[in-house]
Design a protein around this motif. Structure first.
Motif, PDB file in Angstrom:
ATOM      1  N   LEU A  10       0.818  -1.216   0.000  1.00 17.01           N
ATOM      2  CA  LEU A  10       0.000   0.000   0.000  1.00 17.01           C
ATOM      3  C   LEU A  10       0.852   1.266   0.000  1.00 17.01           C
ATOM      4  CD1 LEU A  10      -3.079  -0.440   2.376  1.00 17.01           C
ATOM      5  CD2 LEU A  10      -3.036  -0.248  -0.107  1.00 17.01           C
ATOM      6  N   THR A  11       2.083   1.154   0.453  1.00 14.07           N
ATOM      7  CA  THR A  11       2.934   2.345   0.523  1.00 14.07           C
ATOM      8  C   THR A  11       3.374   2.832  -0.861  1.00 14.07           C
ATOM      9  OG1 THR A  11       4.944   1.001   0.831  1.00 14.07           O
ATOM     10  CG2 THR A  11       3.790   1.746   2.819  1.00 14.07           C
ATOM     11  N   VAL A  12       3.084   2.074  -1.916  1.00 18.69           N
ATOM     12  CA  VAL A  12       3.389   2.566  -3.269  1.00 18.69           C
ATOM     13  C   VAL A  12       2.381   3.635  -3.688  1.00 18.69           C
ATOM     14  CG1 VAL A  12       4.383   0.352  -3.915  1.00 18.69           C
ATOM     15  CG2 VAL A  12       2.001   0.818  -4.485  1.00 18.69           C
ATOM     16  N   VAL A  13       1.271   3.743  -2.947  1.00 17.50           N
ATOM     17  CA  VAL A  13       0.258   4.755  -3.258  1.00 17.50           C
ATOM     18  C   VAL A  13       0.749   6.108  -2.762  1.00 17.50           C
ATOM     19  CG1 VAL A  13      -2.114   5.495  -2.866  1.00 17.50           C
ATOM     20  CG2 VAL A  13      -1.584   3.054  -3.067  1.00 17.50           C
ATOM     21  N   PRO A  14       0.739   7.124  -3.608  1.00 20.31           N
ATOM     22  CA  PRO A  14       1.176   8.460  -3.185  1.00 20.31           C
ATOM     23  C   PRO A  14       0.400   8.951  -1.967  1.00 20.31           C
ATOM     24  CG  PRO A  14       0.895   8.392  -5.561  1.00 20.31           C
ATOM     25  CD  PRO A  14       0.351   7.100  -5.030  1.00 20.31           C
ATOM     26  N   GLY A  15       1.119   9.418  -0.953  1.00 18.96           N
ATOM     27  CA  GLY A  15       0.473   9.966   0.238  1.00 18.96           C
ATOM     28  C   GLY A  15       0.225   8.964   1.341  1.00 18.96           C
ATOM     29  N   ILE A  16       0.579   7.703   1.126  1.00 17.28           N
ATOM     30  CA  ILE A  16       0.366   6.682   2.153  1.00 17.28           C
ATOM     31  C   ILE A  16       1.715   6.141   2.633  1.00 17.28           C
ATOM     32  CG2 ILE A  16      -0.584   4.403   2.669  1.00 17.28           C
ATOM     33  CD1 ILE A  16      -2.856   4.948   0.846  1.00 17.28           C
ATOM     34  N   GLY A  17       1.990   6.377   3.897  1.00 12.63           N
ATOM     35  CA  GLY A  17       3.201   5.849   4.511  1.00 12.63           C
ATOM     36  C   GLY A  17       2.918   4.537   5.221  1.00 12.63           C
ATOM     37  N   GLN A  18       3.949   3.987   5.838  1.00 16.32           N
ATOM     38  CA  GLN A  18       3.828   2.690   6.492  1.00 16.32           C
ATOM     39  C   GLN A  18       2.780   2.688   7.604  1.00 16.32           C
ATOM     40  OE1 GLN A  18       5.437  -0.040   5.488  1.00 16.32           O
ATOM     41  NE2 GLN A  18       4.719  -1.437   7.094  1.00 16.32           N
ATOM     42  N   LYS A  19       2.807   3.705   8.459  1.00 17.38           N
ATOM     43  CA  LYS A  19       1.865   3.744   9.585  1.00 17.38           C
ATOM     44  C   LYS A  19       0.427   3.916   9.107  1.00 17.38           C
ATOM     45  CE  LYS A  19       5.039   5.391  13.170  1.00 17.38           C
ATOM     46  NZ  LYS A  19       5.328   6.470  14.160  1.00 17.38           N
ATOM     47  N   THR A  20       0.239   4.778   8.117  1.00 20.60           N
ATOM     48  CA  THR A  20      -1.103   4.972   7.572  1.00 20.60           C
ATOM     49  C   THR A  20      -1.624   3.687   6.938  1.00 20.60           C
ATOM     50  OG1 THR A  20      -0.649   7.304   7.115  1.00 20.60           O
ATOM     51  CG2 THR A  20      -2.499   6.307   5.942  1.00 20.60           C
ATOM     52  N   ALA A  21      -0.732   2.995   6.221  1.00 19.01           N
ATOM     53  CA  ALA A  21      -1.123   1.742   5.572  1.00 19.01           C
ATOM     54  C   ALA A  21      -1.514   0.691   6.606  1.00 19.01           C
ATOM     55  CB  ALA A  21       0.022   1.229   4.708  1.00 19.01           C
ATOM     56  N   GLU A  22      -0.752   0.587   7.671  1.00 15.66           N
ATOM     57  CA  GLU A  22      -1.047  -0.405   8.707  1.00 15.66           C
ATOM     58  C   GLU A  22      -2.382  -0.111   9.385  1.00 15.66           C
ATOM     59  OE1 GLU A  22       2.345  -0.236  11.232  1.00 15.66           O
ATOM     60  OE2 GLU A  22       3.636  -1.405   9.875  1.00 15.66           O
ATOM     61  N   ARG A  23      -2.631   1.175   9.676  1.00 14.22           N
ATOM     62  CA  ARG A  23      -3.891   1.542  10.314  1.00 14.22           C
ATOM     63  C   ARG A  23      -5.074   1.276   9.382  1.00 14.22           C
ATOM     64  NH1 ARG A  23      -3.296   6.688  10.609  1.00 14.22           N
ATOM     65  NH2 ARG A  23      -4.791   7.236   8.985  1.00 14.22           N
TER      66      ARG A  23
END
Length: 200
Positions: free
Chosen positions: A110-123
């Protein structure tokens, strides 16, 4: 609620497009996965839509199949995810790819999506694991809107109605599937599924 539009494609400038429906021009925003499916300008196109009403604007979004719209609506219910992030996800991943990310709890993809980091992806993955009916999304992927109407069946309609009432999608799906053989139509499905859910 505007749920479906069919008309002449007047203009496409990602992420915006303009659709002429009976002489009225609708401006929509759409993910790139929808733009890939669009015909040329001045040709007829059919789109599933979602209307987002805010205090300062009314935003209309278009999708080439109901699974994209369903995922977009589910994403909007996740804390911290707005329409821009939703479009970014659908522009980067197909519905099937996103479903696999949720099933595998694969935050890295999911982190390949612009604007999404690791923590945001996990949440996001944690939130969505219990919020969406993954099988339902996959079942509606690739449905053809050119027939002029959304592709519905009584089971999907009943599940959608229960989710709109506040039940979690997995619980709603299980309840509807459990009473499916006892019912003749959507109303019976909703009534018996509600009875089952309220008795738990």
């Amino acid at each position: 609620m505007i749920g479906f539009l069919r008309g002449t494609l007047l203009q496409k400038m990602p992420p915006f497009l303009v659709l002429d429906v009976g002489g009225v021009g609708y401006e929509l925003e759409a993910p790139m996965t929808t733009f890939y499916d669009l015909p040329g300008e001045q040709e007829e196109v059919s789109l599933f839509t979602h209307l987002l009403v805010r205090e300062d604007a009314q935003l209309l979004f278009g999708f080439s199949d109901p699974s994209q719209r369903g995922l977009f609506r589910s994403l909007l219910r996740v804390s911290g995810v707005g329409p821009r992030v939703g479009l970014a996800i659908l522009s980067t991943l197909t519905v099937g790819q996103f479903v696999q990310c949720v099933r595998r709890q694969d935050a890295r993809s999911l982190t390949v999506v612009p604007g999404i980091g690791q923590k945001t992806a996990e949440r996001m993955l944690l939130d969505m694991r219990d919020r969406i009916d993954l099988d339902s999304l996959v079942d509606t992927a690739g449905a053809d809107p050119s027939s002029g109407r959304a592709v519905h069946n009584p089971v999907d309609d009943a599940v959608g109605a229960l989710v709109a009432l506040g039940y979690r999608a997995p619980d709603a799906n299980r309840a509807v599937r459990a009473v499916e053989d006892q019912c003749d139509g959507r109303e019976d499905l909703i009534r018996l599924a509600l009875k089952m859910l309220s008795n738990r």
